[in-house]
Write a protein that holds these residues in place. Structure first.
Motif, PDB file in Angstrom:
ATOM      1  N   LYS A 121       0.822  -1.203   0.000  1.00  0.00           N
ATOM      2  CA  LYS A 121       0.000   0.000   0.000  1.00  0.00           C
ATOM      3  C   LYS A 121       0.863   1.263   0.000  1.00  0.00           C
ATOM      4  N   THR A 122       1.977   1.218   0.694  1.00  0.00           N
ATOM      5  CA  THR A 122       2.848   2.389   0.741  1.00  0.00           C
ATOM      6  C   THR A 122       3.509   2.633  -0.608  1.00  0.00           C
ATOM      7  N   LEU A 123       3.870   1.561  -1.313  1.00  0.00           N
ATOM      8  CA  LEU A 123       4.509   1.731  -2.618  1.00  0.00           C
ATOM      9  C   LEU A 123       3.515   2.202  -3.666  1.00  0.00           C
ATOM     10  N   ARG A 178       3.227   5.996  -4.169  1.00  0.00           N
ATOM     11  CA  ARG A 178       4.398   6.768  -4.582  1.00  0.00           C
ATOM     12  C   ARG A 178       4.271   7.348  -5.985  1.00  0.00           C
ATOM     13  N   HIS A 179       3.448   6.731  -6.829  1.00  0.00           N
ATOM     14  CA  HIS A 179       3.303   7.193  -8.202  1.00  0.00           C
ATOM     15  C   HIS A 179       1.872   6.931  -8.630  1.00  0.00           C
ATOM     16  N   ARG A 180       1.315   7.805  -9.445  1.00  0.00           N
ATOM     17  CA  ARG A 180      -0.114   7.685  -9.736  1.00  0.00           C
ATOM     18  C   ARG A 180      -0.423   6.594 -10.749  1.00  0.00           C
ATOM     19  N   ASP A 181       0.601   6.083 -11.469  1.00  0.00           N
ATOM     20  CA  ASP A 181       0.359   5.043 -12.465  1.00  0.00           C
ATOM     21  C   ASP A 181       0.590   3.628 -11.939  1.00  0.00           C
ATOM     22  N   CYS A 182       0.820   3.484 -10.647  1.00  0.00           N
ATOM     23  CA  CYS A 182       1.062   2.154 -10.088  1.00  0.00           C
ATOM     24  C   CYS A 182      -0.222   1.328 -10.106  1.00  0.00           C
ATOM     25  N   ARG A 183      -0.089   0.062 -10.492  1.00  0.00           N
ATOM     26  CA  ARG A 183      -1.230  -0.851 -10.531  1.00  0.00           C
ATOM     27  C   ARG A 183      -0.923  -2.060  -9.649  1.00  0.00           C
ATOM     28  N   VAL A 184      -1.960  -2.523  -8.939  1.00  0.00           N
ATOM     29  CA  VAL A 184      -1.832  -3.735  -8.130  1.00  0.00           C
ATOM     30  C   VAL A 184      -2.389  -4.893  -8.941  1.00  0.00           C
ATOM     31  N   ILE A 185      -1.581  -5.931  -9.132  1.00  0.00           N
ATOM     32  CA  ILE A 185      -1.969  -7.072  -9.964  1.00  0.00           C
ATOM     33  C   ILE A 185      -1.680  -8.354  -9.202  1.00  0.00           C
ATOM     34  N   THR A 200       1.141 -10.950  -5.174  1.00  0.00           N
ATOM     35  CA  THR A 200       0.645  -9.620  -5.475  1.00  0.00           C
ATOM     36  C   THR A 200       1.799  -8.769  -5.983  1.00  0.00           C
ATOM     37  N   TYR A 201       1.582  -8.109  -7.110  1.00  0.00           N
ATOM     38  CA  TYR A 201       2.623  -7.300  -7.723  1.00  0.00           C
ATOM     39  C   TYR A 201       2.161  -5.860  -7.852  1.00  0.00           C
ATOM     40  N   ILE A 202       3.145  -4.947  -7.791  1.00  0.00           N
ATOM     41  CA  ILE A 202       2.920  -3.557  -8.181  1.00  0.00           C
ATOM     42  C   ILE A 202       3.723  -3.338  -9.449  1.00  0.00           C
ATOM     43  N   ILE A 203       3.062  -2.918 -10.519  1.00  0.00           N
ATOM     44  CA  ILE A 203       3.803  -2.599 -11.733  1.00  0.00           C
ATOM     45  C   ILE A 203       3.412  -1.205 -12.196  1.00  0.00           C
ATOM     46  N   ASN A 204       4.297  -0.626 -12.972  1.00  0.00           N
ATOM     47  CA  ASN A 204       4.099   0.727 -13.447  1.00  0.00           C
ATOM     48  C   ASN A 204       4.630   0.798 -14.871  1.00  0.00           C
TER      49      ASN A 204
END
Length: 41
Positions: free
Chosen positions: A8-10, A13-20, A26-30
């Motif tokens: 959640k903290t990561l 950090r950036h508005r284009d981050c997606r949780v997948i 669980t991944y965060i990609i941008n």
């Protein structure tokens, strides 16, 4: 790629981050800024 306890903290950090979710992980990609990558689980 960072392996972190809290995604959640990561995500904030950036508005284009997606949780997948893939294969129980669980991944965060941008797509625009590829620096923000993280995995949990």
């Amino acid at each position: 790629m960072k392996i972190v306890n809290s995604l959640k903290t990561l995500k904030t950090r950036h508005r284009d981050c997606r949780v997948i979710r893939r294969k129980g992980r669980t991944y965060i990609i941008n797509k625009t800024n590829r620096r923000f990558k993280a995995r949990q689980g």
